[in-house]
Design a protein around this motif. Structure first.
Motif, PDB file in Angstrom:
ATOM      1  N   ASN A 173      41.421  45.691  48.379  1.00 21.55           N
ATOM      2  CA  ASN A 173      41.480  44.772  49.513  1.00 21.55           C
ATOM      3  C   ASN A 173      41.612  45.574  50.799  1.00 21.55           C
ATOM      4  OD1 ASN A 173      43.346  42.981  51.514  1.00 21.55           O
ATOM      5  ND2 ASN A 173      41.858  41.741  50.434  1.00 21.55           N
ATOM      6  N   GLY A 174      40.533  45.541  51.589  1.00 18.64           N
ATOM      7  CA  GLY A 174      40.473  46.360  52.803  1.00 18.64           C
ATOM      8  C   GLY A 174      41.502  45.943  53.837  1.00 18.64           C
ATOM      9  N   THR A 175      41.743  44.637  53.938  1.00 23.56           N
ATOM     10  CA  THR A 175      42.688  44.158  54.954  1.00 23.56           C
ATOM     11  C   THR A 175      44.081  44.713  54.694  1.00 23.56           C
ATOM     12  OG1 THR A 175      41.387  42.130  55.071  1.00 23.56           O
ATOM     13  CG2 THR A 175      43.584  42.068  56.041  1.00 23.56           C
ATOM     14  N   SER A 176      44.530  44.606  53.440  1.00 24.64           N
ATOM     15  CA  SER A 176      45.865  45.122  53.104  1.00 24.64           C
ATOM     16  C   SER A 176      45.924  46.627  53.326  1.00 24.64           C
ATOM     17  CB  SER A 176      46.195  44.844  51.636  1.00 24.64           C
ATOM     18  OG  SER A 176      46.247  43.478  51.421  1.00 24.64           O
ATOM     19  N   LEU A 209      45.223  34.972  51.569  1.00 26.41           N
ATOM     20  CA  LEU A 209      44.572  35.451  50.346  1.00 26.41           C
ATOM     21  C   LEU A 209      44.532  36.984  50.288  1.00 26.41           C
ATOM     22  CD1 LEU A 209      43.266  34.140  47.866  1.00 26.41           C
ATOM     23  CD2 LEU A 209      41.051  34.381  48.972  1.00 26.41           C
ATOM     24  N   ASP A 210      44.337  37.611  51.442  1.00 23.16           N
ATOM     25  CA  ASP A 210      44.278  39.072  51.484  1.00 23.16           C
ATOM     26  C   ASP A 210      45.655  39.702  51.287  1.00 23.16           C
ATOM     27  OD1 ASP A 210      41.511  39.552  51.900  1.00 23.16           O
ATOM     28  OD2 ASP A 210      41.718  38.879  53.967  1.00 23.16           O
ATOM     29  N   ILE A 211      46.642  39.239  52.065  1.00 21.59           N
ATOM     30  CA  ILE A 211      47.931  39.943  52.029  1.00 21.59           C
ATOM     31  C   ILE A 211      48.803  39.540  50.846  1.00 21.59           C
ATOM     32  CG2 ILE A 211      47.976  40.409  54.512  1.00 21.59           C
ATOM     33  CD1 ILE A 211      49.958  38.133  54.825  1.00 21.59           C
ATOM     34  N   GLY A 214      45.904  37.939  46.326  1.00 18.69           N
ATOM     35  CA  GLY A 214      44.990  37.019  45.629  1.00 18.69           C
ATOM     36  C   GLY A 214      43.555  37.516  45.609  1.00 18.69           C
ATOM     37  N   ASP A 215      43.073  37.990  46.753  1.00 19.48           N
ATOM     38  CA  ASP A 215      41.685  38.476  46.819  1.00 19.48           C
ATOM     39  C   ASP A 215      41.498  39.700  45.911  1.00 19.48           C
ATOM     40  OD1 ASP A 215      39.001  38.775  48.447  1.00 19.48           O
ATOM     41  OD2 ASP A 215      39.982  40.737  48.542  1.00 19.48           O
ATOM     42  N   ALA A 216      42.458  40.625  45.950  1.00 24.54           N
ATOM     43  CA  ALA A 216      42.374  41.819  45.092  1.00 24.54           C
ATOM     44  C   ALA A 216      42.433  41.410  43.619  1.00 24.54           C
ATOM     45  CB  ALA A 216      43.511  42.774  45.430  1.00 24.54           C
ATOM     46  N   HIS A 218      41.341  38.659  42.277  1.00 25.21           N
ATOM     47  CA  HIS A 218      40.032  38.132  41.860  1.00 25.21           C
ATOM     48  C   HIS A 218      39.147  39.293  41.386  1.00 25.21           C
ATOM     49  CE1 HIS A 218      40.532  34.351  44.568  1.00 25.21           C
ATOM     50  NE2 HIS A 218      40.771  34.049  43.312  1.00 25.21           N
ATOM     51  N   LYS A 219      39.147  40.378  42.161  1.00 23.17           N
ATOM     52  CA  LYS A 219      38.268  41.517  41.830  1.00 23.17           C
ATOM     53  C   LYS A 219      38.733  42.197  40.546  1.00 23.17           C
ATOM     54  CE  LYS A 219      37.581  41.893  46.752  1.00 23.17           C
ATOM     55  NZ  LYS A 219      38.048  42.467  48.002  1.00 23.17           N
ATOM     56  N   LEU A 220      40.059  42.350  40.414  1.00 18.84           N
ATOM     57  CA  LEU A 220      40.567  43.006  39.200  1.00 18.84           C
ATOM     58  C   LEU A 220      40.238  42.163  37.963  1.00 18.84           C
ATOM     59  CD1 LEU A 220      42.093  45.371  37.953  1.00 18.84           C
ATOM     60  CD2 LEU A 220      44.217  44.079  38.254  1.00 18.84           C
TER      61      LEU A 220
HETATM   62  N1  HSE Z   1      38.811  40.173  52.704  1.00 18.87           N
HETATM   63  C1  HSE Z   1      38.464  41.186  51.752  1.00 18.87           C
HETATM   64  C2  HSE Z   1      39.090  42.499  52.161  1.00 18.87           C
HETATM   65  C3  HSE Z   1      36.991  41.395  51.568  1.00 18.87           C
HETATM   66  O1  HSE Z   1      39.839  42.566  53.133  1.00 18.87           O
HETATM   67  O2  HSE Z   1      38.838  43.491  51.474  1.00 18.87           O
HETATM   68  C4  HSE Z   1      36.365  40.312  50.770  1.00 18.87           C
HETATM   69  O3  HSE Z   1      36.924  40.268  49.505  1.00 18.87           O
END
Ligand code: HSE
Length: 439
Positions: A173-176, A209-211, A214-216, A218-220
């Motif tokens: 997750n790039g944002t985190s 979702l990023d912090i 949750g987003d990470a 999903h990918k894992l």
């Molecule tokens: N918002 C995500 C991130 C990219 O910060 O890595 C899309 O999954």
């Protein structure tokens, strides 16, 4: 030679990026595919706006250029699904709702290949999609769903098909990672770093979702399915975000020659997968500790070929679009990909709390003699071997120090903390914070 025809559903940042690459690189992509590749149709609610914003010919949009209601858009989508001349549908609408799921399933049942970047849908409701693709002999391309431009899906399913992935750890997750990097490199607190991420366009107005991890996660979840051939229940995957990381944690991490990163971790063990998404203190000799900013990096440890790192842009319109186009070209060139025919079993998911890791535990305590001794004695009583005890900071009304342990479980740590609370009720001024250390 038969033309390979494509329709794009949804023309936002990623969908428009796909259209642009297909238009810009048309002849080269056709050569690489050994088929003329043609972008035939785009469905979008605001064709004129999208056409002007992204410089895409209005003639490609369904509806003659006028804005569409959702009902009209649905009708055009149905037409595409029933159009025998469309070979592949790109889904860049996003969301996890029933309608979107039915669009993807119907497209596969109508013998269209589908390419999507929709990590949330694949992680949460992917089983039926993979199954439908398999039953109908269609390819489901999802390279773009995990870490944008990084070719991690193709590497696992093509390049490592003669090997076995045993362990995955990554910054996904790039944002985190941007926020944690700012905290580490510029010494700022979480709130200020989050504001910077929003200003720089990484974090959404609602960054939850990023912090939150949750987003990470999903990918894992998608990688676990592919790499270990195991269906997991997404909701069972342990996720902890970076919201509670404080400047003090970053400072302790630095003293221990580590960096705090939001780590997606999964390891295959007998009969189950140990996995979690949570902040970890990564030793500085591990490359992941030195990945800063919005960059993503995935580390794989394979049975025969050992350690591999995949690093690059994990988000962004053109970056993510390039992965979608790669899936289109591969599908046009080779037809149905075979990897999803492998048997997937539903096996137990064990979170990393039950697995032995070295930990760094930060204690905020009453500032009086004997406290460090009481804490370390309670830890020793749980048969936790201590590696390092930091100096005490007396700069607040309490003393703060951290204890780095040799590998142990979270349960041992919880038991030690319970003993401290029972024997010395006034001693702890805050809940101790335990962060796993990634070697
Ligand atoms: N918002 C995500 C991130 C990219 O910060 O890595 C899309 O999954």
């Amino acid at each position: 030679m038969k033309t390979f025809s494509i329709a794009i559903l949804g023309c936002g940042t990623v969908g428009s990026g796909v259209a642009k690459i297909l238009l810009d690189m048309g002849s080269v992509l056709s050569e690489r595919s050994a088929h003329p590749i043609e972008l035939r149709k785009i469905v979008d609610l605001s064709p004129k706006k999208s056409s002007e914003k992204y410089n895409i010919p209005l003639s490609l949009f369904c509806g003659g250029g006028k804005d569409l209601t959702s009902e009209e858009a649905s009708r055009y989508i149905s037409e595409i699904i029933n159009d025998k001349d469309i070979d592949l549908v790109v889904e860049t609408i996003g969301g996890t709702g029933d309608y979107l799921l039915s669009v993807i399933l119907d497209a596969l049942k109508s013998k269209k290949h589908v390419v999507t970047a929709n990590k949330a849908l694949l992680a949460e409701r992917g089983s039926v999609i993979f199954q439908t693709a398999k039953e109908n002999g269609m390819t489901l391309g999802y390279e773009a769903s995990v870490c944008g431009a990084i070719p991690i899906i193709k590497s696992i399913r093509e390049s490592f098909t003669g090997d076995e992935v045993q362990e995955i750890s990554g910054i996904m997750n790039g944002t985190s990672n941007y926020i944690l990097s700012k905290m580490e490199l510029e010494g700022i607190d979480f709130k200020s770093a989050l504001k910077m991420a929003q200003k720089a366009g990484y974090a959404e107005a609602d960054p939850t979702l990023d912090i939150s991890g949750g987003d990470a996660a999903h990918k894992l979840a998608i990688l676990i399915r592919l790499a270990f051939g195991k269906e997991i229940e997404y909701n069972d995957l342990m996720k902890e975000g970076i919201q509670n990381i404080e400047k003090e944690d970053i400072e302790f991490a630095n003293e221990m020659n580590t960096s705090i990163k939001l780590i997606c971790y999964a390891k295959k063990v007998e009969g189950s997968v140990i996995a979690s998404v949570k902040p970890m203190m990564v030793k500085r000799d591990n490359l992941l500790s030195r990945v800063h900013g919005a960059t993503n990096c995935v580390e794989l440890i394979n049975k025969y070929s050992g350690r591999h790192y995949f690093m690059g842009a994990g988000a962004g319109g053109p970056e993510t679009a390039s992965s979608i186009v790669a899936d289109i070209v591969f599908t046009a060139r080779y037809g149905v990909s075979v990897d999803e025919s492998r048997q997937t079993q539903r096996l137990e998911l064990v979170d990393t709390d039950h697995f032995e890791f070295p930990y760094n535990i930060t204690f905020s305590t009453a500032d009086r003699p004997g406290v460090t001794g009481l804490v370390t004695t309670a830890i020793g009583a749980q048969k936790i071997n201590i590696d390092t005890v930091s100096h005490n900071r007396h700069n607040r009304k309490e003393a703060v120090f951290s204890v780095a342990t040799m590998p142990c479980t979270m349960q041992q740590i919880k038991d030690a903390v319970a003993t401290i609370r029972k024997d010395s009720p006034e001693l702890l001024t805050e809940e101790p914070k335990a962060i796993p250390i990634l070697q």
